[in-house]
Design an enzyme around this catalytic site. Sequence first.
Site: not given
Length: 246
Positions: A13-14, A18, A148
């Site tokens: 998830g780059g 973040i 979550y």
Amino acid sequence: MANLNGKKALVTGGNSGIGYAAAIELKAQGADVIITGRREEAVNKAVEELGVTGMIADQGSVADIEKLAAQVADKFGKLDILFINAGVLGGAGIEGATEADFDYVMDVNFKGAFFTLSRFIPILNDGASVVFLSSNVASMNAANASIYSSSKAALNAIMKIAAVELAPRKIRVNSVSPGPTQTEILNKLGLDDASRKGLDDYMISRIPLRKIGTAEDVAKLVSFFSGESATFITGAEIVIDGGMSL
């Protein structure tokens, strides 16, 4: 200082938020960085901006994870840093939750993170660093956040057990747990400007340091866990939320 010279790092998830900030920080510290994401266009854009390597993979798919691990091993050999960052927001009240609500969050945040670690263990160098992106809500109890929060609490449990299992190889496993952080994911809530400001003001009112964190704050902690200063730290969760969870 380039504390990570010669290290190979992978950030899931780059392509945004973040993960994007972590890729910048790890590269600045000297690491060779690979980023992953589900959306090819977004990954390609990030690759061009960051000057890193990009690969397409959906962390919610075990088949994608296994394919990714094989590709990384074939092209790069072994890794020194694995930042398991990819995740989604979502949830519902317990009474009204659907199976789809549950699976959407758990498939990425829990199952996907678990199998990312599992399938990448064989290609981690001895002495490598693994960092999970958890959340301060893993130890908080807000209404409508059960799915979550549970996904992040489960991550912390995996992290601690993995720290024990991988200790013989001197592989360190830790997690960072941010509170509210200014990233693109907040902009995807579909709020108008006034509602978004109201949300920010509400969150700030609950944070003793009276500010919302930044992706760069978290990225620096990921870099710390990945470097020589943290070689005697494993099984640790660091909460980075301005005191919100106090």
